[in-house]
Write a protein that holds these residues in place. Sequence first.
Motif, PDB file in Angstrom:
ATOM      1  N   LEU A   1      54.823 -29.351  69.041  1.00 11.93           N
ATOM      2  CA  LEU A   1      56.001 -29.494  69.905  1.00 11.93           C
ATOM      3  C   LEU A   1      56.031 -30.844  70.615  1.00 11.93           C
ATOM      4  O   LEU A   1      57.097 -31.424  70.838  1.00 11.93           O
ATOM      5  N   SER A   2      54.858 -31.351  70.953  1.00 10.78           N
ATOM      6  CA  SER A   2      54.779 -32.626  71.672  1.00 10.78           C
ATOM      7  C   SER A   2      54.821 -33.832  70.750  1.00 10.78           C
ATOM      8  O   SER A   2      54.928 -34.971  71.217  1.00 10.78           O
ATOM      9  N   GLY A   3      54.713 -33.612  69.459  1.00  9.58           N
ATOM     10  CA  GLY A   3      54.723 -34.713  68.512  1.00  9.58           C
ATOM     11  C   GLY A   3      53.361 -35.294  68.213  1.00  9.58           C
ATOM     12  O   GLY A   3      53.254 -36.307  67.516  1.00  9.58           O
ATOM     13  N   GLU A   4      52.290 -34.667  68.705  1.00  7.42           N
ATOM     14  CA  GLU A   4      50.937 -35.160  68.423  1.00  7.42           C
ATOM     15  C   GLU A   4      50.557 -34.928  66.968  1.00  7.42           C
ATOM     16  O   GLU A   4      49.745 -35.666  66.404  1.00  7.42           O
ATOM     17  N   VAL A   5      51.088 -33.876  66.352  1.00  8.15           N
ATOM     18  CA  VAL A   5      50.908 -33.642  64.918  1.00  8.15           C
ATOM     19  C   VAL A   5      52.283 -33.447  64.290  1.00  8.15           C
ATOM     20  O   VAL A   5      53.247 -33.048  64.961  1.00  8.15           O
ATOM     21  N   ASP A   6      52.369 -33.720  62.990  1.00 12.11           N
ATOM     22  CA  ASP A   6      53.634 -33.617  62.264  1.00 12.11           C
ATOM     23  C   ASP A   6      53.744 -32.323  61.461  1.00 12.11           C
ATOM     24  O   ASP A   6      54.842 -31.952  61.038  1.00 12.11           O
ATOM     25  N   PHE A   7      52.595 -31.648  61.267  1.00 16.62           N
ATOM     26  CA  PHE A   7      52.591 -30.512  60.351  1.00 16.62           C
ATOM     27  C   PHE A   7      51.471 -29.558  60.727  1.00 16.62           C
ATOM     28  O   PHE A   7      50.350 -29.991  61.014  1.00 16.62           O
ATOM     29  N   VAL A   8      51.784 -28.263  60.737  1.00 12.98           N
ATOM     30  CA  VAL A   8      50.781 -27.220  60.964  1.00 12.98           C
ATOM     31  C   VAL A   8      50.894 -26.224  59.816  1.00 12.98           C
ATOM     32  O   VAL A   8      51.956 -25.631  59.598  1.00 12.98           O
ATOM     33  N   ILE A   9      49.816 -26.049  59.084  1.00 15.18           N
ATOM     34  CA  ILE A   9      49.857 -25.191  57.908  1.00 15.18           C
ATOM     35  C   ILE A   9      49.702 -23.712  58.260  1.00 15.18           C
ATOM     36  O   ILE A   9      50.031 -22.842  57.452  1.00 15.18           O
ATOM     37  N   ASP A  10      49.227 -23.435  59.480  1.00 17.94           N
ATOM     38  CA  ASP A  10      49.028 -22.045  59.901  1.00 17.94           C
ATOM     39  C   ASP A  10      49.560 -21.831  61.318  1.00 17.94           C
ATOM     40  O   ASP A  10      48.791 -21.533  62.231  1.00 17.94           O
ATOM     41  N   PRO A  11      50.869 -21.978  61.523  1.00 17.21           N
ATOM     42  CA  PRO A  11      51.412 -21.799  62.868  1.00 17.21           C
ATOM     43  C   PRO A  11      51.236 -20.366  63.357  1.00 17.21           C
ATOM     44  O   PRO A  11      51.203 -19.425  62.564  1.00 17.21           O
ATOM     45  N   SER A  12      51.150 -20.220  64.659  1.00 15.80           N
ATOM     46  CA  SER A  12      51.038 -18.890  65.255  1.00 15.80           C
ATOM     47  C   SER A  12      52.339 -18.134  65.058  1.00 15.80           C
ATOM     48  O   SER A  12      53.427 -18.674  65.267  1.00 15.80           O
ATOM     49  N   LEU A  13      52.221 -16.859  64.647  1.00 18.73           N
ATOM     50  CA  LEU A  13      53.420 -16.073  64.361  1.00 18.73           C
ATOM     51  C   LEU A  13      54.297 -15.916  65.596  1.00 18.73           C
ATOM     52  O   LEU A  13      55.525 -15.940  65.498  1.00 18.73           O
TER      53      LEU A  13
ATOM     54  N   ILE B   1      59.620 -22.511  67.531  1.00 18.46           N
ATOM     55  CA  ILE B   1      59.594 -23.680  66.644  1.00 18.46           C
ATOM     56  C   ILE B   1      60.935 -23.815  65.926  1.00 18.46           C
ATOM     57  O   ILE B   1      61.488 -24.915  65.807  1.00 18.46           O
ATOM     58  N   LYS B   2      61.478 -22.697  65.442  1.00 20.48           N
ATOM     59  CA  LYS B   2      62.751 -22.729  64.720  1.00 20.48           C
ATOM     60  C   LYS B   2      63.900 -23.210  65.603  1.00 20.48           C
ATOM     61  O   LYS B   2      64.876 -23.784  65.114  1.00 20.48           O
ATOM     62  N   GLN B   3      63.780 -22.975  66.888  1.00 23.49           N
ATOM     63  CA  GLN B   3      64.847 -23.354  67.818  1.00 23.49           C
ATOM     64  C   GLN B   3      64.715 -24.790  68.314  1.00 23.49           C
ATOM     65  O   GLN B   3      65.605 -25.299  68.997  1.00 23.49           O
ATOM     66  N   THR B   4      63.625 -25.452  67.965  1.00 27.16           N
ATOM     67  CA  THR B   4      63.404 -26.843  68.388  1.00 27.16           C
ATOM     68  C   THR B   4      64.101 -27.782  67.404  1.00 27.16           C
ATOM     69  O   THR B   4      63.806 -27.745  66.201  1.00 27.16           O
TER      70      THR B   4
ATOM     71  N   ASN C   1      64.027 -30.876  66.304  1.00 25.18           N
ATOM     72  CA  ASN C   1      63.369 -31.799  65.377  1.00 25.18           C
ATOM     73  C   ASN C   1      62.292 -31.136  64.527  1.00 25.18           C
ATOM     74  O   ASN C   1      61.553 -31.806  63.809  1.00 25.18           O
ATOM     75  N   LEU C   2      62.200 -29.785  64.589  1.00 24.94           N
ATOM     76  CA  LEU C   2      61.184 -29.068  63.818  1.00 24.94           C
ATOM     77  C   LEU C   2      61.825 -28.135  62.799  1.00 24.94           C
ATOM     78  O   LEU C   2      63.003 -27.795  62.892  1.00 24.94           O
ATOM     79  N   LYS C   3      61.011 -27.713  61.829  1.00 18.35           N
ATOM     80  CA  LYS C   3      61.475 -26.776  60.802  1.00 18.35           C
ATOM     81  C   LYS C   3      60.330 -25.867  60.401  1.00 18.35           C
ATOM     82  O   LYS C   3      59.154 -26.211  60.561  1.00 18.35           O
ATOM     83  N   VAL C   4      60.685 -24.694  59.861  1.00 15.78           N
ATOM     84  CA  VAL C   4      59.708 -23.728  59.367  1.00 15.78           C
ATOM     85  C   VAL C   4      60.014 -23.448  57.903  1.00 15.78           C
ATOM     86  O   VAL C   4      61.160 -23.178  57.537  1.00 15.78           O
TER      87      VAL C   4
ATOM     88  N   ALA D   1      54.937 -25.056  59.497  1.00 11.88           N
ATOM     89  CA  ALA D   1      55.794 -25.669  60.513  1.00 11.88           C
ATOM     90  C   ALA D   1      55.604 -27.181  60.474  1.00 11.88           C
ATOM     91  O   ALA D   1      54.481 -27.671  60.352  1.00 11.88           O
ATOM     92  N   ALA D   2      56.733 -27.911  60.578  1.00 11.22           N
ATOM     93  CA  ALA D   2      56.652 -29.364  60.452  1.00 11.22           C
ATOM     94  C   ALA D   2      57.798 -30.027  61.204  1.00 11.22           C
ATOM     95  O   ALA D   2      58.816 -29.397  61.508  1.00 11.22           O
ATOM     96  N   THR D   3      57.614 -31.308  61.469  1.00  7.64           N
ATOM     97  CA  THR D   3      58.731 -32.094  61.972  1.00  7.64           C
ATOM     98  C   THR D   3      59.666 -32.358  60.799  1.00  7.64           C
ATOM     99  O   THR D   3      59.248 -32.319  59.634  1.00  7.64           O
ATOM    100  N   LYS D   4      60.907 -32.644  61.102  1.00  8.66           N
ATOM    101  CA  LYS D   4      61.895 -32.823  60.033  1.00  8.66           C
ATOM    102  C   LYS D   4      61.682 -34.101  59.236  1.00  8.66           C
ATOM    103  O   LYS D   4      62.295 -34.278  58.179  1.00  8.66           O
ATOM    104  N   LYS D   5      60.794 -34.971  59.708  1.00  4.94           N
ATOM    105  CA  LYS D   5      60.518 -36.197  58.943  1.00  4.94           C
ATOM    106  C   LYS D   5      59.534 -35.948  57.796  1.00  4.94           C
ATOM    107  O   LYS D   5      59.338 -36.812  56.948  1.00  4.94           O
ATOM    108  N   VAL D   6      58.924 -34.748  57.770  1.00  3.82           N
ATOM    109  CA  VAL D   6      57.957 -34.426  56.711  1.00  3.82           C
ATOM    110  C   VAL D   6      58.674 -33.778  55.530  1.00  3.82           C
ATOM    111  O   VAL D   6      59.386 -32.783  55.685  1.00  3.82           O
ATOM    112  N   ASP D   7      58.476 -34.340  54.353  1.00  2.39           N
ATOM    113  CA  ASP D   7      59.039 -33.794  53.112  1.00  2.39           C
ATOM    114  C   ASP D   7      57.884 -33.219  52.304  1.00  2.39           C
ATOM    115  O   ASP D   7      57.080 -33.959  51.732  1.00  2.39           O
ATOM    116  N   VAL D   8      57.773 -31.889  52.276  1.00  2.10           N
ATOM    117  CA  VAL D   8      56.635 -31.227  51.626  1.00  2.10           C
ATOM    118  C   VAL D   8      57.130 -30.032  50.833  1.00  2.10           C
ATOM    119  O   VAL D   8      58.097 -29.366  51.222  1.00  2.10           O
TER     120      VAL D   8
END
Length: 528
Positions: free
Chosen positions: A239-251, A257-260, A262-265, A503-510
């Motif tokens: 959420l703070s932008g310290e990481v761009d991608f989390v492979i195991d976000p908390s449920l 996260i979906k409501q933020t 600049n982020l996507k799930v 979960a990732a920032t929208k700048k990540v294409d994965v």
Amino acid sequence: MRFKFLLLAAAVAAALPLAAQANTFRWSRSVDISSWDIHTQNVGVNNTMHGAVYDTLVEYNSKTFKPEPSLATEWKLVKPTQLRLTLRKGVKFSDGSEFTADDAKFSLERAKAKSSNFAVYTQGIDRVEKIDAYTIDIHSELPNPVLVNQLTELRIMSKAWAEKNKSVEPKDIKNKDETYAHRNALGTGPYQLKQWTPDQRVVLEPNPNWWGKGKYPTNLTEIVYTPIKADATRTAALLSGEVDFVIDPSLQDLARIKQTPNLKVLEGPEYRTIFLGMDQFREELPGSDVKGKNPLKDQRVRKALYQAIDIQSIQRVVMRGLAQPTGALIANQVNGWTKKADVRYPFDAKASQKLLADAGYPNGFEVDFACSAGRYINDEQLCQAITSQWAKVGVKAKLRSLPFATYFPMIQRNEASIYLLGWGVPTFDAFYSLQSLVRSPGAGGDGNFNLGRFSDPQMDALIERVKKETDTATRNNLIEQALIKEHELVTHIPLYNQVIPWAATKKVDVIHRADNRIDWRYLRVTTP
């Protein structure tokens, strides 16, 4: 003029780090890798990271999961027991040394070593023959219908580098002895290892000699991996932008996260089944109040534990809907899965209590229960829920949760009476699970994760037939028989197939993959 020059130089110097890090990919998950040795421990956490640095001969297409060329450009059956692979020319390791058939032969043979955890993938590799500098033949005693799929998990190491650094044999994950390959890496993949501080940080940088440059779209200038155990801290970092991608976000954080903006799930079903294993080998369970015998050897007790678990409640409350309850040890993406073989015993506390009484335990018993902490989605909460449900039928499970780095070596030393495990199927074929989890422990990968040491000669014979059969219809029928027999014997307690959110920032294409791994070839970061 000199003052202006100094100002300009300072401005350029300040801008350089920003430019250099414009395509930095910062990501996290709850656990760190346990080793950089590519053959020491067969777990998804390691295999995901290793895939950025080490190539395989064959790779899966991230969308179809059909095998496609990597270090091998083509392959063909010379005869049913002989597979010929033509190797890619012009490939160099990150130190500039050339990749040849010697490296491919060495790596496949290294994966067969006693200290390797990858023998399950070398089943059917009896001998590797170098034909010329860019051709190898894999010989097997029997035809192996999934050999090419197995090659997607066997990464290639430099023979000269391993010999120079006394790393010809893989590190044995069950002990603390280290080899050079445990903390260092040399591969032909898109990235190279720059730094690894265990449990703190992994830094990768582009491999200047990567053969896929220009062929694949990855554009990263740096990869920084930070393991963050606490769910809340991991989410806060995203959420703070310290990481761009989390492979195991908390449920519980997914809605936020979906409501933020600049982020996507990204969500999708995984090929991983979560289950419980049980010690069916010891004559007496350590720490149990039952003396002189092992309750888990009794099929009625195992079935009682199974039927005491309210899987629908776990799916709804613990997993928040991100789980597919299953009665089989394989997910439905895996070859051999059938609806007939995927039937659960119903949740029934009264039936469970009757089974326990019939087995001679009307008041239940005490038993050790080991659980991973942070390896799978909500694994600790899952084990706590199961412990509570068992208590209602009289089974007093003494729960102990361990971090990934110590949990897996512990269960591989057979030191748990009941244990939690998640099992993915990289070959996308049921034989991989049947051989590893159900067959009696033996050579060549047989029972290498049968940590409860269940053994049944009829089951072994059935799995051996699956191994040898080349007719697809006959083979799939044998797989169904084995899965149904496993269900009847309750060798394990299947729980559910994971549904994975990323979960990732929208700048990540994965590309979201069913094996819960990043395809480093296609990973991109775009700047606004």
